[in-house]
Design a protein around this motif. Structure first.
Motif, PDB file in Angstrom:
ATOM      1  N   SER A  52       2.196  -9.531  -1.409  1.00 47.35           N
ATOM      2  CA  SER A  52       1.111  -9.972  -2.194  1.00 47.35           C
ATOM      3  C   SER A  52       1.029 -10.214  -3.476  1.00 47.35           C
ATOM      4  O   SER A  52       0.504 -10.872  -4.245  1.00 47.35           O
ATOM      5  CB  SER A  52       0.161  -8.816  -1.813  1.00 47.35           C
ATOM      6  N   TYR A  53       2.030  -9.337  -4.018  1.00 52.54           N
ATOM      7  CA  TYR A  53       2.511  -9.466  -5.547  1.00 52.54           C
ATOM      8  C   TYR A  53       3.303 -10.802  -5.861  1.00 52.54           C
ATOM      9  O   TYR A  53       2.903 -11.395  -6.909  1.00 52.54           O
ATOM     10  CB  TYR A  53       3.214  -8.433  -6.086  1.00 52.54           C
ATOM     11  N   SER A  54       4.251 -11.057  -5.011  1.00 52.48           N
ATOM     12  CA  SER A  54       4.988 -12.276  -5.293  1.00 52.48           C
ATOM     13  C   SER A  54       4.525 -13.577  -4.811  1.00 52.48           C
ATOM     14  O   SER A  54       4.965 -14.485  -5.206  1.00 52.48           O
ATOM     15  CB  SER A  54       6.401 -12.169  -4.586  1.00 52.48           C
ATOM     16  N   THR A  66      -2.001  -2.030  -2.528  1.00 56.04           N
ATOM     17  CA  THR A  66      -0.956  -1.843  -1.548  1.00 56.04           C
ATOM     18  C   THR A  66       0.211  -0.785  -2.142  1.00 56.04           C
ATOM     19  O   THR A  66       0.549   0.048  -1.510  1.00 56.04           O
ATOM     20  CB  THR A  66       0.066  -3.107  -1.548  1.00 56.04           C
ATOM     21  N   ASP A  75      -8.147  -1.675 -12.010  1.00 54.33           N
ATOM     22  CA  ASP A  75      -7.070  -1.258 -11.390  1.00 54.33           C
ATOM     23  C   ASP A  75      -7.249  -0.016 -10.780  1.00 54.33           C
ATOM     24  O   ASP A  75      -6.432   0.147  -9.433  1.00 54.33           O
ATOM     25  CB  ASP A  75      -6.107  -1.370 -12.260  1.00 54.33           C
ATOM     26  N   TRP A  88       2.790  -4.823  -0.637  1.00 56.74           N
ATOM     27  CA  TRP A  88       2.864  -5.136  -1.843  1.00 56.74           C
ATOM     28  C   TRP A  88       4.063  -6.268  -2.221  1.00 56.74           C
ATOM     29  O   TRP A  88       3.471  -7.217  -3.189  1.00 56.74           O
ATOM     30  CB  TRP A  88       3.266  -3.679  -2.544  1.00 56.74           C
ATOM     31  N   SER A 121      -2.749 -10.781 -10.180  1.00 60.58           N
ATOM     32  CA  SER A 121      -1.672 -10.374  -9.017  1.00 60.58           C
ATOM     33  C   SER A 121      -1.643  -8.811  -9.078  1.00 60.58           C
ATOM     34  O   SER A 121      -1.720  -8.308  -7.936  1.00 60.58           O
ATOM     35  CB  SER A 121      -0.490 -10.961  -9.502  1.00 60.58           C
ATOM     36  N   LEU A 122      -1.642  -8.203 -10.270  1.00 65.27           N
ATOM     37  CA  LEU A 122      -1.484  -6.801 -10.269  1.00 65.27           C
ATOM     38  C   LEU A 122      -2.868  -6.100  -9.446  1.00 65.27           C
ATOM     39  O   LEU A 122      -2.712  -5.219  -9.012  1.00 65.27           O
ATOM     40  CB  LEU A 122      -1.401  -6.341 -11.762  1.00 65.27           C
ATOM     41  N   SER A 160      -2.544  -6.874  -5.842  1.00 61.23           N
ATOM     42  CA  SER A 160      -1.468  -6.085  -5.101  1.00 61.23           C
ATOM     43  C   SER A 160      -1.539  -4.611  -5.445  1.00 61.23           C
ATOM     44  O   SER A 160      -0.881  -3.768  -4.633  1.00 61.23           O
ATOM     45  CB  SER A 160      -0.202  -6.710  -5.705  1.00 61.23           C
ATOM     46  N   ILE A 161      -2.181  -4.085  -6.382  1.00 63.15           N
ATOM     47  CA  ILE A 161      -2.165  -2.494  -6.661  1.00 63.15           C
ATOM     48  C   ILE A 161      -2.629  -1.727  -5.385  1.00 63.15           C
ATOM     49  O   ILE A 161      -2.527  -0.565  -5.200  1.00 63.15           O
ATOM     50  CB  ILE A 161      -2.908  -2.307  -8.122  1.00 63.15           C
TER      51      ILE A 161
END
Length: 490
Positions: free
Chosen positions: A440-442, A101, A148, A437, A94-95, A98-99
């Motif tokens: 996409s992260y949540s 963004t 990342d 972000w 997930s990181l 989403s990173i």
């Protein structure tokens, strides 16, 4: 006798004169019609001569949009393979997803200043360099840190692209073509995303990373053959280059006097104004434009596009499909033709109509997908669950692609005066990427909480989008940039 004839003429009896001059009048009329037709044909020739450079410049700029799409579409088809190869947990992936963004948010903060300082072409070149560095880092990675970091670099690059590409196209395009040409930005984004989706089903995740280099290379080569934005050149006082650029875009035989005067008048007005600061965005002259642009960015992201797009494959598997790849391929294939339809309709039906249709369609798609997961949770109508989920997601992406994907970026490029475009555009893009972000992260955590509740939540935001468009968003079709800005402040 002479006096009588003179009196007859004074009384309006001009029959004799009309008979006398009728052949001359007919001859003049025929020549005038011929000349009018010749002028029209010459205008067509001039337009065809000038449109070539506009199209070439647009084609080069939207290589940045293609790169944008390649980047955001990368994570969906490779989630399983990367997680297995690098032993990533759900939180770690997930990181990674989403990173991009987060990098884009930072790119958004700096995009306006960069584009105003080194020009639109310079900003696009810088973005390409960051994306190239990012893809190479992903390709060579052996652990999460480099992975990342590479994703962050590509995010920073596309954060700048997301601002500068529509701005550049809007500033070089004739007003009658601006809507369609600017919408090519979104078409190439979904094309890049679709290519990543499709290639990701047949090549490894490292090989897929290398394909992201192609749009950057095309862009860097193409920038050597296209002119800088004439409006930016006029703004920074490079008058000779401004006239050369505008002439190159409009054609050697085109009459650019009116457009030149309009741009110069705008620049002259801007020079009398102080340098724009973020606090100026709250000025009553600009606050309405800021609300419109930022509001549309919030609406675009709150419908859930980045969560649904980033994790499409996993969503289909959660719905009960034996393989997420089938749904992912369908997702990829539907975006391009629908976005092409949106390009065609942009200068036909107008921006507001597309926003209404698009936000209504995204509501329907999210509602159907949420209903399918509700049926699954209640163990009812189980045979309908996969069909409803796939149909809902495909309706959602089709509706999003026809309007909500492109129109907010187009309107953002149209409504701000030139002197605050950098600051205001950066804020709007920052808000967009922050929303991307957050979603996409949540998204994975929301799906684990309640798949049905997640999609119904997005459908509620789609309804709010319809209301926002109805109340605040103006129609900008067929107006020059200066006319749009004047109408907003009137």
């Amino acid at each position: 006798m002479a006096i009588t004839e003179h009196r007859d003429i004074e009384k309006g009896d001009n029959k004799g004169l009309e008979d006398l001059f009728e052949p001359l009048i007919d001859d003049y009329s025929s020549k005038k019609n011929f000349n009018d037709e010749a002028v029209k044909k010459q205008e067509v020739i001039i337009q065809n001569d000038s449109i070539g450079m506009v199209l070439l410049s647009t084609a080069v700029a939207v290589c940045g949009s293609l790169e944008f799409g390649s980047c955001v579409g990368y994570s969906a088809p490779v989630q399983s393979d990367i997680s297995i190869d690098l032993n990533l947990s759900v939180a770690e992936y997930s990181l990674f997803g989403s990173i991009v963004t987060i990098g884009a948010m930072i790119g958004a903060i700096t995009s306006g200043r960069i584009a105003d300082t080194i020009g639109r072409k310079g900003a696009m070149a810088l973005s390409a360099v960051f994306c190239i560095a990012g893809w190479l880092a992903i390709f060579f990675t052996m652990g999460t840190f480099t992975l990342d970091t590479g994703r962050f670099f590509t995010g920073y690059g596309i954060g700048i692209f997301s601002y500068v590409v529509p701005i550049y196209i809007a500033e070089i395009a004739p007003k009658n073509l601006r809507g369609g040409l600017t919408t090519l930005n979104q078409l190439m984004i979904v094309t890049g995303s679709s290519i990543s989706f499709l290639l990701g089903t047949v090549v490894s995740w490292r090989t897929l990373a290398l394909t992201g280099l192609v749009p950057c290379m095309l862009l860097l080569v193409g920038l050597m053959f296209i002119p800088e934005s004439p409006r930016w050149l006029a703004k920074v006082g490079r008058i000779a280059e401004f006239e050369y650029s505008l002439r190159k875009l409009r054609g050697q035989k085109a009459n650019i006097a009116a457009e030149t005067d309009e741009i110069h008048e705008t620049i002259y007005t801007l020079q009398s104004l102080p340098k724009a600061r973020l606090s100026d965005l709250f000025n009553e002259k600009y606050i309405k434009a800021v609300i419109i642009a930022v509001g549309l960015m919030v609406c675009q992201q709150s419908c859930g596009i980045n969560g649904i797009g980033f994790y499409a494959s996993e969503t289909f598997q959660t719905a009960g499909l034996s393989s997420g790849k089938t749904g992912t391929i369908a997702y990829a294939l539907i975006q391009i033709p629908v976005t092409m339809l949106g390009v065609f309709l942009m200068d036909k039906s107008g921006r507001r109509a597309l926003l209404f249709v698009s936000s209504s369609g995204t509501f329907l798609g999210c509602f159907l997908a949420g209903t399918s997961f509700f049926f699954k949770g209640q163990a009812i109508f189980l045979e309908w669950v996969p069909l409803l989920a796939v149909s809902g997601v495909l309706i959602f992406i089709a509706a999003f692609s026809i309007g909500m994907g492109a129109v907010p970026w187009l309107i953002m490029s149209e409504i701000f005066p030139l002197h605050i475009k950098g600051a205001a555009g950066s804020v709007a893009v920052l808000v967009n990427w922050f929303g991307a972000w957050a979603v996409s992260y949540s998204f994975n955590f929301l799906i684990n909480w309640s798949p049905a509740g997640t999609f119904w939540l997005f459908s509620g935001f789609c309804i709010l989008t319809v209301i926002f468009v109805a109340k605040l968003v103006p129609e900008t079709k067929g107006k020059s940039l200066e006319e749009i800005q004047a109408s907003i402040n009137s």
